[in-house]
Write a protein that holds these residues in place. Structure first.
Motif, PDB file in Angstrom:
ATOM      1  N   GLY A   1      44.559  29.534  41.050  1.00 30.47           N
ATOM      2  CA  GLY A   1      42.909  29.792  41.756  1.00 30.47           C
ATOM      3  C   GLY A   1      43.711  30.284  42.937  1.00 30.47           C
ATOM      4  N   GLU A   2      45.185  30.313  42.746  1.00 35.07           N
ATOM      5  CA  GLU A   2      46.266  30.717  43.878  1.00 35.07           C
ATOM      6  C   GLU A   2      46.358  32.044  43.907  1.00 35.07           C
ATOM      7  OE1 GLU A   2      47.939  26.729  46.610  1.00 35.07           O
ATOM      8  OE2 GLU A   2      49.891  28.013  44.434  1.00 35.07           O
ATOM      9  N   GLY A   3      46.454  32.114  42.339  1.00 33.18           N
ATOM     10  CA  GLY A   3      47.102  33.460  41.365  1.00 33.18           C
ATOM     11  C   GLY A   3      46.635  34.281  41.840  1.00 33.18           C
ATOM     12  N   ALA A   4      45.109  34.025  41.873  1.00 35.23           N
ATOM     13  CA  ALA A   4      43.831  34.958  41.152  1.00 35.23           C
ATOM     14  C   ALA A   4      43.586  35.152  42.704  1.00 35.23           C
ATOM     15  CB  ALA A   4      42.270  34.236  40.562  1.00 35.23           C
ATOM     16  N   LEU A   5      43.260  34.546  43.578  1.00 37.42           N
ATOM     17  CA  LEU A   5      42.932  35.074  44.763  1.00 37.42           C
ATOM     18  C   LEU A   5      44.481  35.951  45.773  1.00 37.42           C
ATOM     19  CD1 LEU A   5      42.315  31.428  47.019  1.00 37.42           C
ATOM     20  CD2 LEU A   5      40.637  33.128  46.385  1.00 37.42           C
ATOM     21  N   ILE A   6      46.161  36.076  45.455  1.00 38.38           N
ATOM     22  CA  ILE A   6      46.363  36.564  45.333  1.00 38.38           C
ATOM     23  C   ILE A   6      46.306  38.310  45.146  1.00 38.38           C
ATOM     24  CG2 ILE A   6      48.924  37.309  45.670  1.00 38.38           C
ATOM     25  CD1 ILE A   6      49.828  34.135  45.834  1.00 38.38           C
ATOM     26  N   VAL A   7      46.199  37.938  43.854  1.00 43.34           N
ATOM     27  CA  VAL A   7      45.683  39.446  43.293  1.00 43.34           C
ATOM     28  C   VAL A   7      44.598  40.144  43.582  1.00 43.34           C
ATOM     29  CG1 VAL A   7      44.953  40.478  41.033  1.00 43.34           C
ATOM     30  CG2 VAL A   7      47.082  38.649  41.217  1.00 43.34           C
ATOM     31  N   ALA A   8      43.607  39.585  44.394  1.00 46.56           N
ATOM     32  CA  ALA A   8      42.729  40.298  45.361  1.00 46.56           C
ATOM     33  C   ALA A   8      42.789  40.717  46.240  1.00 46.56           C
ATOM     34  CB  ALA A   8      41.280  39.379  45.395  1.00 46.56           C
ATOM     35  N   MET A   9      43.955  39.627  46.889  1.00 47.73           N
ATOM     36  CA  MET A   9      44.272  40.114  48.256  1.00 47.73           C
ATOM     37  C   MET A   9      45.145  41.698  47.580  1.00 47.73           C
ATOM     38  SD  MET A   9      45.727  37.026  50.052  1.00 47.73           S
ATOM     39  CE  MET A   9      46.996  38.412  50.818  1.00 47.73           C
ATOM     40  N   ALA A  10      45.699  41.279  46.814  1.00 43.52           N
ATOM     41  CA  ALA A  10      47.102  42.385  46.950  1.00 43.52           C
ATOM     42  C   ALA A  10      45.118  44.023  46.445  1.00 43.52           C
ATOM     43  CB  ALA A  10      47.638  42.792  45.759  1.00 43.52           C
ATOM     44  N   VAL A  11      44.494  43.730  45.324  1.00 42.80           N
ATOM     45  CA  VAL A  11      43.658  45.116  45.650  1.00 42.80           C
ATOM     46  C   VAL A  11      43.318  44.980  47.065  1.00 42.80           C
ATOM     47  CG1 VAL A  11      41.354  45.229  44.283  1.00 42.80           C
ATOM     48  CG2 VAL A  11      43.258  43.823  43.086  1.00 42.80           C
ATOM     49  N   CYS A  12      42.658  44.784  47.727  1.00 43.05           N
ATOM     50  CA  CYS A  12      42.571  45.051  49.151  1.00 43.05           C
ATOM     51  C   CYS A  12      43.201  45.523  49.824  1.00 43.05           C
ATOM     52  CB  CYS A  12      41.938  43.952  50.265  1.00 43.05           C
ATOM     53  SG  CYS A  12      40.154  42.688  48.803  1.00 43.05           S
ATOM     54  N   ALA A  13      44.634  45.024  49.739  1.00 43.47           N
ATOM     55  CA  ALA A  13      46.021  45.799  50.529  1.00 43.47           C
ATOM     56  C   ALA A  13      45.820  47.164  50.749  1.00 43.47           C
ATOM     57  CB  ALA A  13      46.589  45.048  50.633  1.00 43.47           C
ATOM     58  N   LEU A  14      46.124  47.392  48.492  1.00 41.71           N
ATOM     59  CA  LEU A  14      46.183  48.602  48.564  1.00 41.71           C
ATOM     60  C   LEU A  14      44.748  49.832  48.641  1.00 41.71           C
ATOM     61  CD1 LEU A  14      48.046  47.495  44.777  1.00 41.71           C
ATOM     62  CD2 LEU A  14      48.916  49.072  46.868  1.00 41.71           C
TER      63      LEU A  14
END
Length: 759
Positions: A334-347
């Motif tokens: 779950g943490e990994g998936a959330l971090i990837v989602a954060m990265a998409v928003c940040a980009l």
């Protein structure tokens, strides 16, 4: 100034206060003929002292154990600047809050792993382990006592993680009252000010008052902790009750509890997702039903789970590991998936800022806007080390130091061992990066050697002195290269974490056993990495405890930790309520109130000077005063990380647009800096922005060799003692001279100071 025995307290308390020389304490209230006597010329000097907010009493040393929460909270503020992308900004903040929630669950799950699995289930359920551990003898099945049943042992062990959850709630509530409850000046957004429609966030009146969101998040995280413990109790009991021969009534009660836990988890996630910070106004309201009912209901569910676990099950025997160990895999995934989602928003935000401002608003934003996700990854890694380190050390202690997973002894979950095995590989990456940057420092130093004497044309060269100055400048420049350490370390942390999950999931064995049958080199490498990683994970936890204990006893060590908190706890607790408290929510209102009262009541001129982190507080306070007051003050910053650290890593709040806006409203701003300073640097406003903010770099050392005035070699000052340079007083006097004379209010003109300054 504070070393002067004649310094007196003007206003404030033992935590943060304003001090002034005794002869200046009542200067602004004296009649003009008394104020202008010989020896009384010049500005009134004050100092706002806030160091006790970060390194005061010994209890602050325990904040080290909250380090993962603090780092996760930083990720909230590291997003790229947004231009009409409010939905993406809210989504990014939502993902950060969910990552923070997962860290709380991970920490409590780690406590449950130690108390419920290693102690109550594995060790107390083993006759040999219980015999070797006398304080567990009353739980051993060999004694056939009331506590010998596995469910009752688990219910008793749940006291430890329950107490930890309660302690986190208490600390969060107590630190809010002590540090963050100071209300700011209540004022509407100044619509008459320039660019009122696009004000920097730090100008908003509610930015430094997060009472509502902290209370709501505290309730949600506390409830999540209680529900995690309840799940740790209920899953093993329902697994047993579901087997043939189990009680139907107990099974039904277990399913009902699981339904309540699921509903509670959904309510926690809904509260975390519901609403972010309110900054456009000072929001003093509280969601009283949420902050009372949510943790209260979760505590009630935990109590029911304890009763259910304590229900008599005579035939139940604890063997192997506690059922439900897959929870760690679910948390990490779950943490990994959330971090990837954060990265998409940040980009997406980074791309929007680049296209909307031609790249200007991004300034020197590191990692293509991915600083927030990178830091969140490091927070999760720290959380895994903290939880896994405790489990590894307890397993080693209970099992007599045997290798985890080897043999039938006490062992933590397989995933924790895989994560520990990844630590040596991560350290090799870090050592490689440090080697690269060491070579870079050496090359930069050699390139600077021929240029050092240009600043001292009348001096005779000294090779040793020249190398020392060039080396200091080269090392100071490493600060700008930190993204090239944080980025790769975060990336490898994410990749190694993914590999650990796959290895644990596919093999269900520790790495040493999973490599059985592989080529000798692979098998040896797996065995070595597993043993070394387990030792390193436990060592990291012990070092953290040792450092906290040393800081608890030593004021000097607390000051060292206070430097770490200077940046980490500057920002409000917008993502994690259990992070160390935000000192700026006390310091900024203090400074704002002092600036407003000085300029309005006394009609005085004001030069706010700030060094290092004090310059950030000064800028934040200047943003908070109204437009009229801002026009009456000048800002002097030195050794300032405003652009070098905050402008790069927090571009949405201290980026070029925001600093340019501050300069536009405070035309009297000078910034002093040195090449040898590893923290402070120039503000780097673009050309054509008005009067220049950055002065020419201060010479450091001020004198190269020995002179009649400096018979001993002058020190290389780096980040400290800017006041020792004669240019400092000249710059401050120049700012004061540029301030317009002010007239005190008519009703106080006979007794108040006019044309004086405080700074």
């Amino acid at each position: 100034m504070l070393d002067d025995p004649c310094t007196s307290l003007v206003t404030g308390d033992e935590t943060a206060a304003v001090y002034r020389r005794a002869e200046d304490v009542d200067a602004e209230r004296r009649p003009p003929h008394e104020r202008e006597e010989p020896g009384r010329e010049g500005p009134i000097r004050e100092a706002y002292v806030w160091c006790n907010l970060t390194s005061g009493n010994s209890s602050r040393a325990l904040w080290l154990l909250l380090l993962p929460f603090m780092v996760a909270n930083l990720a909230h503020w590291m997003r790229p600047p947004a231009d009409r992308r409010e939905r993406t900004v809210r989504t990014y903040g939502l993902f950060v809050r969910l990552v923070a929630l997962s860290l709380t669950v991970l920490l409590i799950a780690g406590a449950c792993e130690v108390a419920l699995d290693l102690v109550a289930w594995q060790c107390a359920g083993s006759a040999d382990c219980a015999a070797d551990t006398s304080w567990l003898a009353f739980l051993s099945p060999e004694n056939h006592g009331w506590w010998s049943q596995p469910g009752r042992r688990l219910a008793l062990a749940a006291v430890l993680p329950g107490a930890l959850t309660g302690l986190l709630w208490y600390l969060s509530n107590r630190t809010w009252s002590a540090y963050e409850s100071s209300p700011p000046l209540e004022r509407p957004v100044d619509e008459a000010a320039p660019e009122a429609g696009n004000r920097p966030a730090l100008c908003l009146p509610g930015f430094w008052y997060g009472r509502r969101i902290v209370a709501r998040l505290r309730a949600a995280h506390t409830a999540a902790g209680f529900l995690t413990i309840a799940a740790g109790l209920t899953l093993p009991t329902t697994t047993y009750d579901r087997k043939p021969g189990g009680s139907g009534l107990q099974d039904a009660a277990g399913w009902a509890l699981l339904a309540l836990i699921t509903l509670g988890a959904a309510a926690v996630v809904a509260v975390v997702c519901h609403r972010g910070r309110s900054e456009t106004k000072v929001d003093g309201e509280l969601d009283r039903i949420t902050i009372t009912a949510l943790p209260g209901a979760a505590l009630a569910v935990l109590a029911l789970s304890v009763l259910h676990a304590g229900w008599s099950r005579p035939g139940w025997v604890s063997t192997g590991k506690l059922p439900g160990n897959q929870a760690f895999c679910a948390i990490v995934i779950g943490e990994g998936a959330l971090i990837v989602a954060m990265a998409v928003c940040a980009l997406a935000l980074h791309r929007a800022a680049r296209s909307g401002h031609g790249g200007y608003a991004l300034g020197r934003t590191p990692l293509l806007g991915l600083a927030g996700p990178a830091v969140a990854t490091l927070a999760c890694g720290l959380g895994a080390v903290l939880a896994g380190g405790v489990a590894q050390r307890f397993a080693d202690w209970l099992d007599g130091g045997a290798t985890p997973g080897e043999g039938p002894g006490i062992a933590p979950p397989v995933l924790l061992t895989w994560l520990a095995t990844a630590i040596p590989a991560l350290l090799l990456v870090l050592l490689g990066l440090l080697l690269i940057f060491s070579v870079r420092v050496w090359r930069v130093r050699n390139r600077l050697l021929p240029t050092i004497m240009d600043g001292y044309p009348e001096e005779r060269p000294d090779a040793v002195r020249t190398r020392r100055i060039a080396g200091t400048i080269a090392r100071a420049g490493l600060t700008d290269s930190v993204p090239w350490i944080v980025g790769p370390v975060a990336l490898f942390t994410l990749l190694l974490g993914a590999l650990a999950i796959v290895g644990a999931w596919v093999t269900d064995e520790v790495p040493g056993r999973a490599a059985d049958g592989a080529p000798g080199v692979v098998d040896a490498a797996a065995q070595t990495a597993q043993a070394l990683g387990s030792w390193l994970m436990g060592l990291a936890f012990l070092m953290l405890i040792t450092w906290a204990r040393r800081a608890y006893r030593s004021p000097a060590a607390r000051r060292t930790i206070g430097i770490l908190w200077d940046v980490g706890t500057f920002w409000p607790r917008a993502a994690h309520p259990f992070a160390p408290p935000c000192y700026a929510e006390r310091a900024v209102p203090d400074l704002t109130w002092r600036m407003e009262t000085w300029t309005r009541r006394y009609g005085g001129r004001l030069v706010i000077s700030g060094h290092s982190q004090g310059s950030v507080l000064a800028a934040a306070a200047a943003w908070q005063v109204d437009h009229r007051t801002r026009g009456r003050i000048a800002l002097l910053t030195y050794g300032s990380p405003l652009e070098r650290l905050y402008g790069r890593w927090f571009p949405a709040y201290f980026g070029p647009d925001q600093l340019l806006s501050l300069h536009g409203e405070m035309r009297r701003w000078r910034n002093l800096w040195r090449y040898t300073d590893p923290i402070g640097g120039p503000i780097r406003l673009p050309d054509g922005s008005g009067p220049e903010v950055d002065c020419d770099p201060f010479k450091d050392p001020m004198v190269y060799g020995r002179t009649p005035e400096h018979p001993l070699p002058a020190p290389i000052l780096g980040h400290g003692d800017y006041q020792a340079d004669p240019l400092f007083d000249r710059e401050r006097a120049g700012l004061l001279a540029r301030l317009p004379e002010q007239t005190p209010p008519p009703e106080e003109a006979g007794q108040m100071s006019s044309g004086r300054s405080s700074g």
